[in-house]
Structure formats: C-alpha cells, structure tokens
Design a protein around this motif. Structure first.
Motif, PDB file in Angstrom:
ATOM      1  N   LYS A   1       3.760   5.664  18.280  1.00  0.00           N
ATOM      2  CA  LYS A   1       5.176   5.278  18.145  1.00  0.00           C
ATOM      3  C   LYS A   1       5.896   5.428  19.487  1.00  0.00           C
ATOM      4  N   LEU A   2       5.548   6.491  20.177  1.00  0.00           N
ATOM      5  CA  LEU A   2       6.155   6.727  21.485  1.00  0.00           C
ATOM      6  C   LEU A   2       5.815   5.577  22.430  1.00  0.00           C
ATOM      7  N   GLY A   3       4.560   5.160  22.402  1.00  0.00           N
ATOM      8  CA  GLY A   3       4.139   4.017  23.229  1.00  0.00           C
ATOM      9  C   GLY A   3       4.912   2.771  22.851  1.00  0.00           C
ATOM     10  N   GLY A   4       5.124   2.566  21.557  1.00  0.00           N
ATOM     11  CA  GLY A   4       5.845   1.384  21.083  1.00  0.00           C
ATOM     12  C   GLY A   4       7.315   1.403  21.447  1.00  0.00           C
ATOM     13  N   HIS A   5       7.896   2.579  21.553  1.00  0.00           N
ATOM     14  CA  HIS A   5       9.327   2.677  21.843  1.00  0.00           C
ATOM     15  C   HIS A   5       9.611   2.790  23.338  1.00  0.00           C
ATOM     16  N   THR A   6       8.566   2.964  24.135  1.00  0.00           N
ATOM     17  CA  THR A   6       8.808   3.101  25.577  1.00  0.00           C
ATOM     18  C   THR A   6       9.149   1.725  26.163  1.00  0.00           C
ATOM     19  N   PRO A   7      10.318   1.601  26.765  1.00  0.00           N
ATOM     20  CA  PRO A   7      10.690   0.300  27.349  1.00  0.00           C
ATOM     21  C   PRO A   7       9.667  -0.160  28.391  1.00  0.00           C
ATOM     22  N   THR A   8       9.571  -1.464  28.541  1.00  0.00           N
ATOM     23  CA  THR A   8       8.512  -2.003  29.415  1.00  0.00           C
ATOM     24  C   THR A   8       8.723  -1.617  30.879  1.00  0.00           C
TER      25      THR A   8
ATOM     26  N   ASP B   1      16.907   6.534  21.583  1.00  0.00           N
ATOM     27  CA  ASP B   1      15.835   6.187  20.648  1.00  0.00           C
ATOM     28  C   ASP B   1      15.066   7.442  20.211  1.00  0.00           C
ATOM     29  N   LEU B   2      14.729   8.259  21.177  1.00  0.00           N
ATOM     30  CA  LEU B   2      13.955   9.477  20.862  1.00  0.00           C
ATOM     31  C   LEU B   2      14.744  10.434  19.972  1.00  0.00           C
ATOM     32  N   GLY B   3      16.061  10.470  20.215  1.00  0.00           N
ATOM     33  CA  GLY B   3      16.878  11.438  19.477  1.00  0.00           C
ATOM     34  C   GLY B   3      17.302  10.959  18.102  1.00  0.00           C
ATOM     35  N   SER B   4      17.278   9.632  17.882  1.00  0.00           N
ATOM     36  CA  SER B   4      17.864   9.161  16.615  1.00  0.00           C
ATOM     37  C   SER B   4      17.027   8.142  15.850  1.00  0.00           C
ATOM     38  N   HIS B   5      15.979   7.627  16.439  1.00  0.00           N
ATOM     39  CA  HIS B   5      15.206   6.608  15.695  1.00  0.00           C
ATOM     40  C   HIS B   5      14.448   7.275  14.543  1.00  0.00           C
ATOM     41  N   PRO B   6      14.430   6.617  13.371  1.00  0.00           N
ATOM     42  CA  PRO B   6      13.734   7.212  12.200  1.00  0.00           C
ATOM     43  C   PRO B   6      12.260   7.561  12.468  1.00  0.00           C
ATOM     44  N   ASP B   7      11.661   6.883  13.446  1.00  0.00           N
ATOM     45  CA  ASP B   7      10.263   7.222  13.771  1.00  0.00           C
ATOM     46  C   ASP B   7      10.128   8.648  14.308  1.00  0.00           C
ATOM     47  N   PHE B   8      11.216   9.167  14.861  1.00  0.00           N
ATOM     48  CA  PHE B   8      11.134  10.485  15.506  1.00  0.00           C
ATOM     49  C   PHE B   8      12.016  11.555  14.856  1.00  0.00           C
ATOM     50  N   THR B   9      12.945  11.141  14.024  1.00  0.00           N
ATOM     51  CA  THR B   9      13.915  12.136  13.528  1.00  0.00           C
ATOM     52  C   THR B   9      13.273  13.248  12.711  1.00  0.00           C
ATOM     53  N   ASN B  10      12.128  12.929  12.139  1.00  0.00           N
ATOM     54  CA  ASN B  10      11.446  13.963  11.361  1.00  0.00           C
ATOM     55  C   ASN B  10      10.870  15.063  12.254  1.00  0.00           C
ATOM     56  N   LEU B  11      10.634  14.698  13.492  1.00  0.00           N
ATOM     57  CA  LEU B  11       9.964  15.635  14.414  1.00  0.00           C
ATOM     58  C   LEU B  11      10.916  16.179  15.472  1.00  0.00           C
ATOM     59  N   ILE B  12      11.761  15.289  15.997  1.00  0.00           N
ATOM     60  CA  ILE B  12      12.597  15.668  17.147  1.00  0.00           C
ATOM     61  C   ILE B  12      14.031  15.927  16.691  1.00  0.00           C
ATOM     62  N   ALA B  13      14.535  17.100  17.057  1.00  0.00           N
ATOM     63  CA  ALA B  13      15.912  17.445  16.681  1.00  0.00           C
ATOM     64  C   ALA B  13      16.890  16.940  17.735  1.00  0.00           C
ATOM     65  N   SER B  14      16.511  17.060  18.983  1.00  0.00           N
ATOM     66  CA  SER B  14      17.405  16.588  20.048  1.00  0.00           C
ATOM     67  C   SER B  14      16.591  16.217  21.278  1.00  0.00           C
ATOM     68  N   ALA B  15      17.116  15.275  22.029  1.00  0.00           N
ATOM     69  CA  ALA B  15      16.451  14.858  23.266  1.00  0.00           C
ATOM     70  C   ALA B  15      17.498  14.826  24.369  1.00  0.00           C
ATOM     71  N   THR B  16      17.164  15.438  25.483  1.00  0.00           N
ATOM     72  CA  THR B  16      18.134  15.501  26.594  1.00  0.00           C
ATOM     73  C   THR B  16      17.424  15.254  27.924  1.00  0.00           C
ATOM     74  N   VAL B  17      18.224  14.797  28.860  1.00  0.00           N
ATOM     75  CA  VAL B  17      17.738  14.724  30.245  1.00  0.00           C
ATOM     76  C   VAL B  17      18.357  15.930  30.958  1.00  0.00           C
TER      77      VAL B  17
END
Lengths: 206, 198
Positions: free
Chosen positions: A104-111, A158-174
């Motif tokens: 999923k991460l590979g699929g969501h990574t912009p080109t 995307d990492l912080g809010s997409h349903p593909d990741f919300t089950n696993l990731i609570a927050s994503a920050t730079v």
C-alpha cells in the motif's frame, strides 16, 4: 340462733378442694420424671441419628473425594490450557501484515518521490494494565522540482488519514528541518530530501 | 409423706425442696445439658460442612464429563498449535529449527539471503507477563532484494506460521547505481514454549 358444732380434731380436717396436694405431688413428680426421661431418650436418639448421618456422609465423601479432586484438577487444567490458547490468539491478532502495508505504501508513494530508506521499529508498552505493541515508521526519501513541497505534503496527509493506513498509523509528521535541500554529490538546487515519522496506534494485547 | 404441721417447718421444707430443685437443675444444665448442646452444635457444623462439600462435589462431578471432553479438545488444539505454529527446537536448538523452516521459504522468493542471525529470547507480550509459558525467539534476516521481492519475502515469512511477527524492518536503497536492490534487515519474533514452565 345458729349453733356450729365442730366434731373434728385438727388432724382429721380435710380440704374441700378436689385437687389435694397429697395426690397431686406424686402425680406431678411422676409426670415430670417421665417427661425428663422421655426428653433424655429423645435427645440421645437425636444425637445418635445425627452421628449416624455424619458417618454416612463421611463414607459418601470418602467415596467421591478422589473423583472430585480429579474433576477439580481437570477443570483447573482446562482453565490453564484455555488461558494459553487465549494468549496465543491475542498474540496472533496483534500481528501486522507488513507485506500489505509495504505494498500500500508503494501504491501511495507519488511518482516523483523516491523512498531511500524505510525503518519500522516496535516498542512493547507494558506499564499499562493491558500491555500493547506500538510501531513507528520512519521514511526517508528524495524528490525534486517546484512541486516537491506539495507532493511531500500530500504524501504526509495520505499517510496520516488514508483508510489504508489509519488502522496502523495514528499520526505522521515531518520533523522540523527534515525537509531540506539535497546536499549529496550530483544533486541539483531543486532536489529535496525529507523524512517522515509515523507514530503507530498501540495494539492492545487482549 | 406428711408435711410438718408447724407453718415455719413447712416453709423451711418447701424452701429446701425449691433450693434442691434449683441446684439439681443447675447441675443438670452444667454437667449434662451444656456439653450435650455443644456436642450437638459441633456435630451440626461438621454435618453442614460435609453436606456443603458433598453438594459441591456432586455439582462438580455432574459437570466433570463435559469438562473432560472440553479439556481433551483444548489439549488437542493446544498440541496442534504448539507443533504447527510455535517454533520447536531441533535437539534443543531453536536456531537450527528456524533456519530449516525459513531458509527454503526465503530462497523461493528470490531474495538474496545474507544470513539469519539469532538474537535470543524476549518475554512473551501478554497479560501474564513473566508468568507466561511462552517466550519470543528473535532473529534477524538480512540480505538484498527489490521492493517487490521484499514484499513477497515478508508475506512468505508470515505465511510460515500465524504466530510469526515482523517486529522491525529496515530497507535501505543502495543509490542510483542499484535502484532495484535494497539492503534489507527484518527482525522476526516467533513464540516458543518454555520447557521449564510446561
């Protein structure tokens, strides 16, 4: 005029009452003694009956005690083994199917983003009543061009809010200063490197 | 028997009879009645306790057949779980067992395996904490592979047993020269049953 003649001497006098002490006293004594004897007999019989019941119960208990101990042991063993199975089931439920996450991460990574490093680490939180397992995901990558910042921002969202990741990731920050110019050899002015830290949702062990 | 004729003597006799009767009653209560009541109460307590134990045992024995069936079933499930899903030692060695079970699976994915390094045991994460009969055997798998291969590798490892967890992953690119080959380090944990706690 009335004349009252007393022809009885004192010891010849009789009471006019039909209940006389001389007849009542032996009768009362006999009845009392009889009642006492009856009560003693009944008490002795009652004690004897109780003792006999006690002996019978003791015998019954001695016959069933071994079976009872074995049954209790079986119940205890069953409880123990079910506890172990529950422990393993809870452990299995905590598992993260990382191949799915990576795909999923590979699929969501912009080109126009190239991920250069990915680190997943876990920590076991045992201080709470129910221990839990938490993952952190650290991504490093590079991108370039005028759209670098919005691309990284969109990826972060995307990492912080997409349903593909919300089950696993609570927050994503730079982290501060982690989005910067690429200073490696051969990099151009428009090249950027970045880092994204994702904090995973604790997965309770229950 | 005749009562004395004089009233004073009669009263004295009646008083004596009353005192004697009271003394007899007191003696009877102390010597006979009280110990007998105590013995009866003690017998009653013993009988009640025994009756409770018997009732409890009868209830337990009525359920025992069901428990025995459930226990046999649970034991079989646990036995299957231990032999199929937990890491079992080969001649006491978990490392050999791990390598024998994972190496062919890893190689089948096309992953360039550099090694499987045992790390050791870690407490099993459960509510029982250190009382658990399980522990986690940790090992690190290193090598190189493309992103797709890494995904297949992780999938293949997790397919070996539903109890295997991947606890850490590090994937590092090797620069522009080899963009399709990443250095990979994967830490896995696999539950084992502690022999001394079985």
């Amino acid at each position: 005029m009335k004349l009252h003649v007393n022809l009885l001497s004192d010891d010849e006098r009789r009471s006019a009452s039909p209940i006389r002490i001389k007849t009542l006293a032996p009768l009362a004594g006999t009845v009392t003694a009889g009642l006492i004897v009856l009560w003693i007999v009944m008490t002795v019989l009652s004690i004897s009956h109780r003792r006999s019941q006690l002996r019978s119960d003791k015998w019954k208990w001695s016959r069933m005690e071994a079976d009872y101990i074995a049954a209790v042991q079986t119940r205890s063993d069953l409880h123990q083994i079910e506890g172990r199975l529950a422990e393993l089931s809870a452990y299995q439920r905590m598992r993260v199917e990382w191949h799915d996450v990576l795909r999923k991460l590979g699929g969501h990574t912009p080109t126009n983003i190239q991920l250069t490093e990915l680190r997943v680490s876990q920590s076991i939180i045992t201080d709470a009543k129910t221990p839990s397992r938490a993952y952190t995901l650290r991504l490093q990558g590079r991108t370039s061009g005028p759209a670098a910042e919005p691309t990284v921002r969109a990826f972060l969202t995307d990492l912080g809010s997409h349903p593909d990741f919300t089950n696993l990731i609570a927050s994503a920050t730079v982290p501060a200063g982690a989005f910067r110019g690429d200073t490696s050899a051969g990099a151009t002015e428009e090249d950027r490197v970045f880092e994204i830290n994702c904090v995973g949702r604790p997965r309770k062990i229950e | 028997m005749k009562l004395p004729e004089k009233k004073r003597d009669r009263n004295l006799l009646l008083a004596f009879i009353a005192v004697t009767a009271l003394a007899l009653l007191y003696l009877g209560r102390t010597i006979f009645w009280a110990p007998m009541q105590k013995a009866r109460a003690l017998d009653q307590v013993k009988q009640d306790e025994l009756a409770d134990k018997i009732a409890k045992a009868e209830r337990e024995l009525r359920l025992a057949a069901g428990f025995a069936g459930k226990y046999a079933e649970a034991q079989a499930r646990f036995g299957n779980m231990v032999s199929n899903n937990l890491l079992r030692p080969i001649l006491g060695s978990y490392q050999i067992s791990l390598q024998e079970r994972l190496t062919p699976v890893i190689r089948a994915t096309g992953f360039q395996l550099a090694g499987i390094t045992p790390i050791g045991n870690q407490p099993f994460p459960s509510r029982n904490g250190s009382d658990s009969v399980f522990a986690c055997y940790m090992a690190e798998i290193t090598g190189t592979g493309s992103f797709d291969t890494i995904c297949r590798l992780v999938e293949a490892i997790l397919a070996v047993s539903p109890c295997i967890h991947v606890s850490e992953i590090t994937i590092q690119g090797q620069g522009k020269e080899r963009p399709a080959a990443h250095r990979v380090s994967i830490r896995i944990e696999w539950p084992i049953q502690m022999q001394n706690k079985e």
